[in-house]
Motif scaffolding. Sequence first.
Motif, PDB file in Angstrom:
ATOM      1  N   GLU A   1      13.098   2.632   0.473  1.00 32.37           N
ATOM      2  CA  GLU A   1      12.159   2.520  -0.641  1.00 32.37           C
ATOM      3  C   GLU A   1      11.849   3.889  -1.234  1.00 32.37           C
ATOM      4  O   GLU A   1      11.958   4.913  -0.586  1.00 32.37           O
TER       5      GLU A   1
ATOM      6  N   SER B   1      -2.363   4.609  -0.929  1.00 36.86           N
ATOM      7  CA  SER B   1      -2.710   3.422  -1.725  1.00 36.86           C
ATOM      8  C   SER B   1      -3.589   2.433  -0.981  1.00 36.86           C
ATOM      9  O   SER B   1      -4.309   1.648  -1.601  1.00 36.86           O
ATOM     10  N   ASP B   2      -3.559   2.447   0.356  1.00 38.11           N
ATOM     11  CA  ASP B   2      -4.369   1.509   1.142  1.00 38.11           C
ATOM     12  C   ASP B   2      -5.755   2.064   1.452  1.00 38.11           C
ATOM     13  O   ASP B   2      -6.535   1.437   2.164  1.00 38.11           O
TER      14      ASP B   2
ATOM     15  N   PRO C   1       5.165   5.871   0.344  1.00 37.92           N
ATOM     16  CA  PRO C   1       5.372   5.062  -0.861  1.00 37.92           C
ATOM     17  C   PRO C   1       4.134   5.064  -1.738  1.00 37.92           C
ATOM     18  O   PRO C   1       3.015   5.200  -1.250  1.00 37.92           O
TER      19      PRO C   1
ATOM     20  N   ILE D   1       2.937   2.536  -3.237  1.00 33.46           N
ATOM     21  CA  ILE D   1       2.206   1.336  -2.821  1.00 33.46           C
ATOM     22  C   ILE D   1       2.879   0.776  -1.582  1.00 33.46           C
ATOM     23  O   ILE D   1       4.101   0.615  -1.546  1.00 33.46           O
ATOM     24  N   PHE D   2       2.098   0.500  -0.551  1.00 30.38           N
ATOM     25  CA  PHE D   2       2.643  -0.082   0.669  1.00 30.38           C
ATOM     26  C   PHE D   2       2.983  -1.551   0.422  1.00 30.38           C
ATOM     27  O   PHE D   2       2.138  -2.326  -0.019  1.00 30.38           O
ATOM     28  N   THR D   3       4.223  -1.926   0.720  1.00 25.19           N
ATOM     29  CA  THR D   3       4.652  -3.312   0.577  1.00 25.19           C
ATOM     30  C   THR D   3       5.147  -3.829   1.920  1.00 25.19           C
ATOM     31  O   THR D   3       5.376  -3.057   2.847  1.00 25.19           O
ATOM     32  N   GLY D   4       5.317  -5.135   2.032  1.00 25.01           N
ATOM     33  CA  GLY D   4       5.803  -5.701   3.281  1.00 25.01           C
ATOM     34  C   GLY D   4       4.728  -5.778   4.333  1.00 25.01           C
ATOM     35  O   GLY D   4       3.520  -5.720   4.044  1.00 25.01           O
ATOM     36  N   ASN D   5       5.153  -5.865   5.582  1.00 23.28           N
ATOM     37  CA  ASN D   5       4.230  -6.056   6.705  1.00 23.28           C
ATOM     38  C   ASN D   5       3.913  -4.763   7.444  1.00 23.28           C
ATOM     39  O   ASN D   5       3.249  -4.800   8.491  1.00 23.28           O
TER      40      ASN D   5
ATOM     41  N   ARG E   1       3.119  -0.247   7.106  1.00 19.60           N
ATOM     42  CA  ARG E   1       2.829   0.944   6.310  1.00 19.60           C
ATOM     43  C   ARG E   1       3.485   2.132   7.015  1.00 19.60           C
ATOM     44  O   ARG E   1       3.142   2.432   8.151  1.00 19.60           O
TER      45      ARG E   1
ATOM     46  N   LYS F   1      -1.191  -5.321   9.037  1.00 21.56           N
ATOM     47  CA  LYS F   1      -0.255  -4.368   8.470  1.00 21.56           C
ATOM     48  C   LYS F   1      -0.359  -3.034   9.214  1.00 21.56           C
ATOM     49  O   LYS F   1      -1.048  -2.109   8.776  1.00 21.56           O
TER      50      LYS F   1
END
Length: 371
Positions: free
Chosen positions: A141, A159-160, A175, A177-181, A183, A201
């Motif tokens: 990513e 981002s979180d 990243p 923005i953190f995506t998926g399951n 970080r 997460k």
Amino acid sequence: MQKRNKYTEIEDFLSDESFQSWILFKIDEDGWEEWTLESRQRAKLVEDARLLLLAMKVPDSNLSPSDIHNALQTTWIKIEEKENHINSIHDSKVKTLRKYFFSGAAAILVFGMLSVWFYQNQISPKSTVITYKELIDENSEGLVEQTNNSDKPQIITLSDGSSVLLQPNSKLSYPKIFTGNERKVYLSGEGFFEISKNPKKPFFVYANEIVTKVVGTSFRVKAYSDQPDVEVLVRTGKVRVKSNDLVAKSNQEEVVLLPNQALRFLRSDLSFNKITNITQDVTLTRSVGNIEQLSFEFTDIPVSQIFQTIEQAYLVDIDYPKNKLKDCHLTTSLSDQPLTEKLKIVCNSIGNNTSFEMNGNQIIITSEGCN
């Protein structure tokens, strides 16, 4: 002054992990090529170290000294045959070169044999040395990289809502923005992490050969590429540390660390040294920063003092309307919270449309006063 400016022996270069990465893997994160070209004497020493390091990477053979001698003789016979058509002066130079070649080759062979133990035990660990670039390349990513080239720590807000206090000469890739399951972030150097809680997460910090996993806590990771070990120190919560899957499997299981516990990971043999009482470790005690020592438990404390504590911990500047907030007192707990969450809690407690804005290490508080 850079540490390498003091190198005077080949062994100095051979034991430098950054130098190894440059020669063996063509990874020049620290500007070795430019540094080498600054001095002819330095370039000669670097070239000798390069040749020896490459020679030491050649697989072991069963050649005897006589085999080596015969091979050298055969090589020179071929050279002389080719040089038969060259005038005697040039031929003399070739013979002189041969003389120095044999003496030089013998010296390298002797030095190489004496260096085998040093190389096997100090340079060539049982596992693969993992560089920051390799960690980044493994991630598919798009990442944002932030480098702290200043002389003071820098705040990075993820981002979180998690925050990282990045020390000088350190890098962090993450990243947008953190995506998926999961970080995931990647560290080279030193950073103090305060992770926003999200049990669904988990948060991973990849640093050299280890991975630190948390859900929501605060801890420090120290992982410089030119140092032989990696340190993880926990302030609050619980973290789990294990070897990166990119390196050879070790016999060590995942290590769990609780508050005021630390782990020193030796990169040479993938060994873990868990430290249950950090006060007894002189190195760790000296490296503890303000953010790890200050208390964020406040009982009827002036807002000005709370802001001062935050400034000392994160080395930031907070600009707020002192006259409007001079009589404000708060009782609150800001422990185990990222910087942005701390500021939100304080602003919500003050009320009256109190808000904050962050611009690097500068924080501006806007307020009409206390409730």
